[in-house]
Design an enzyme around this catalytic site. Structure first.
Site, PDB file in Angstrom:
ATOM      1  N   HIS A  20       0.788  -1.287  -0.073  1.00 49.57           N
ATOM      2  CA  HIS A  20       0.017   0.173   0.064  1.00 49.57           C
ATOM      3  C   HIS A  20       1.002   1.264  -0.106  1.00 49.57           C
ATOM      4  O   HIS A  20       0.528   2.110  -0.701  1.00 49.57           O
ATOM      5  CB  HIS A  20      -0.929   0.189   1.331  1.00 49.57           C
ATOM      6  N   LYS A  44     -14.730  -9.073   4.651  1.00 48.92           N
ATOM      7  CA  LYS A  44     -13.700  -9.466   5.260  1.00 48.92           C
ATOM      8  C   LYS A  44     -13.753  -8.970   6.888  1.00 48.92           C
ATOM      9  O   LYS A  44     -14.213  -7.860   7.635  1.00 48.92           O
ATOM     10  CB  LYS A  44     -12.536  -8.540   4.795  1.00 48.92           C
ATOM     11  N   ARG A  93      -1.682  -6.350  -7.994  1.00 47.09           N
ATOM     12  CA  ARG A  93      -0.286  -7.101  -7.796  1.00 47.09           C
ATOM     13  C   ARG A  93      -0.258  -8.180  -8.860  1.00 47.09           C
ATOM     14  O   ARG A  93       0.828  -8.502  -9.086  1.00 47.09           O
ATOM     15  CB  ARG A  93      -0.695  -7.775  -6.268  1.00 47.09           C
ATOM     16  N   SER A 131      -2.951  -7.968   3.028  1.00 46.48           N
ATOM     17  CA  SER A 131      -3.370  -7.857   4.430  1.00 46.48           C
ATOM     18  C   SER A 131      -3.832  -9.209   5.100  1.00 46.48           C
ATOM     19  O   SER A 131      -3.518  -9.402   6.267  1.00 46.48           O
ATOM     20  CB  SER A 131      -4.313  -6.904   4.606  1.00 46.48           C
TER      21      SER A 131
HETATM   22  O1  PNS Z   1      -8.946  -3.050   0.486  1.00 42.96           O
HETATM   23  P1  PNS Z   1     -10.459  -3.507  -0.127  1.00 42.96           P
HETATM   24  O2  PNS Z   1     -11.194  -4.234   0.769  1.00 42.96           O
HETATM   25  O3  PNS Z   1     -10.141  -4.276  -1.459  1.00 42.96           O
HETATM   26  O4  PNS Z   1     -11.242  -2.200  -1.000  1.00 42.96           O
HETATM   27  C1  PNS Z   1     -12.646  -2.189  -1.450  1.00 42.96           C
HETATM   28  C2  PNS Z   1     -13.289  -0.916  -1.259  1.00 42.96           C
HETATM   29  C3  PNS Z   1     -13.291  -0.755   0.454  1.00 42.96           C
HETATM   30  C4  PNS Z   1     -12.598   0.100  -2.047  1.00 42.96           C
HETATM   31  C5  PNS Z   1     -14.693  -1.374  -1.908  1.00 42.96           C
HETATM   32  O5  PNS Z   1     -15.257  -2.481  -1.339  1.00 42.96           O
HETATM   33  C6  PNS Z   1     -15.343  -0.094  -1.948  1.00 42.96           C
HETATM   34  O6  PNS Z   1     -15.295   0.867  -2.796  1.00 42.96           O
HETATM   35  N1  PNS Z   1     -16.623   0.086  -0.744  1.00 42.96           N
HETATM   36  C7  PNS Z   1     -17.370   1.077  -0.399  1.00 42.96           C
HETATM   37  C8  PNS Z   1     -18.656   0.940  -0.821  1.00 42.96           C
HETATM   38  C9  PNS Z   1     -18.669   0.875  -2.552  1.00 42.96           C
HETATM   39  O7  PNS Z   1     -18.670   2.142  -3.004  1.00 42.96           O
HETATM   40  N2  PNS Z   1     -18.936  -0.237  -3.247  1.00 42.96           N
HETATM   41  C10 PNS Z   1     -19.089  -0.103  -4.717  1.00 42.96           C
HETATM   42  C11 PNS Z   1     -17.776  -0.707  -5.399  1.00 42.96           C
HETATM   43  S1  PNS Z   1     -17.904  -0.871  -7.079  1.00 42.96           S
END
Ligand code: PNS
Length: 160
Positions: A20, A44, A93, A131
């Site tokens: 990150h 998660k 990645r 993570s």
């Molecule tokens: O680190 P992660 O868990 O891969 O991040 C995913 C995250 C938190 C960026 C994604 O789940 C997100 O944007 N969540 C907020 C709700 C939202 O906007 N969902 C639509 C995503 S297309």
């Protein structure tokens, strides 16, 4: 790069890793301001509280001037609209990440035409770090000092 554009690097950061940090260091050079947005991913199981994550990220990026750390709930694109953020930054990645990232990018584009997603390939030396894997190997007492910032390592040891 662009003098006024604000971007956000959103994720669950549970915890923040050196992968990150690599994305944050590179993306912060491309935008006027880079927000690091902590979101709860309901899919998660979390180890660190939101307050702990905010603290750890702030410590880990204290060497970068134009970065802000925030937490919010709700749709990412709604937060962006309300806060004049035009770009979503994501890291990949491997090819395994690409289809998930493209799906999210397309959904976010559908929800808000004006917001672009920029996908940065991670530095190859961090391409295996996640993570989730950090938490898994930690539970077996593995040495992860090259994979996370020092402050994260110290807090992870307390959770072991
Ligand atoms: O680190 P992660 O868990 O891969 O991040 C995913 C995250 C938190 C960026 C994604 O789940 C997100 O944007 N969540 C907020 C709700 C939202 O906007 N969902 C639509 C995503 S297309």
């Amino acid at each position: 790069m662009n003098c006024k554009v604000k971007a956000i690097f959103a994720g669950s950061f549970d915890p923040i890793t050196n992968g990150h940090i690599d994305i944050i260091e590179r993306a912060s050079k491309m935008f006027h301001t880079l927000q690091i947005g902590i979101l709860i991913n309901p899919n998660k199981k979390s180890l660190f509280t939101i307050d702990e994550r905010v603290e750890l990220i702030k410590k880990s990026v204290s060497h970068i001037d134009n970065v802000e750390v925030i937490f919010f709930e709700g749709l990412l694109v709604e937060y962006c609209k309300q806060n004049d953020i035009k770009v979503l930054v994501r890291g990949v990645r491997s090819s395994a990440d690409v289809s998930y990232e493209l799906q999210m990018a397309h959904m976010n584009k559908e929800l808000c035409e004006d917001i672009e997603t920029i996908i940065l390939p991670t530095n190859t030396k961090y391409s295996f770090i996640s993570s989730s894997l950090i938490k898994e190997v930690l539970s077996f007492d593995a040495n992860i000092e090259n994979l996370v910032p020092r402050c994260v390592l110290e807090e992870l040891k307390k959770k072991r």
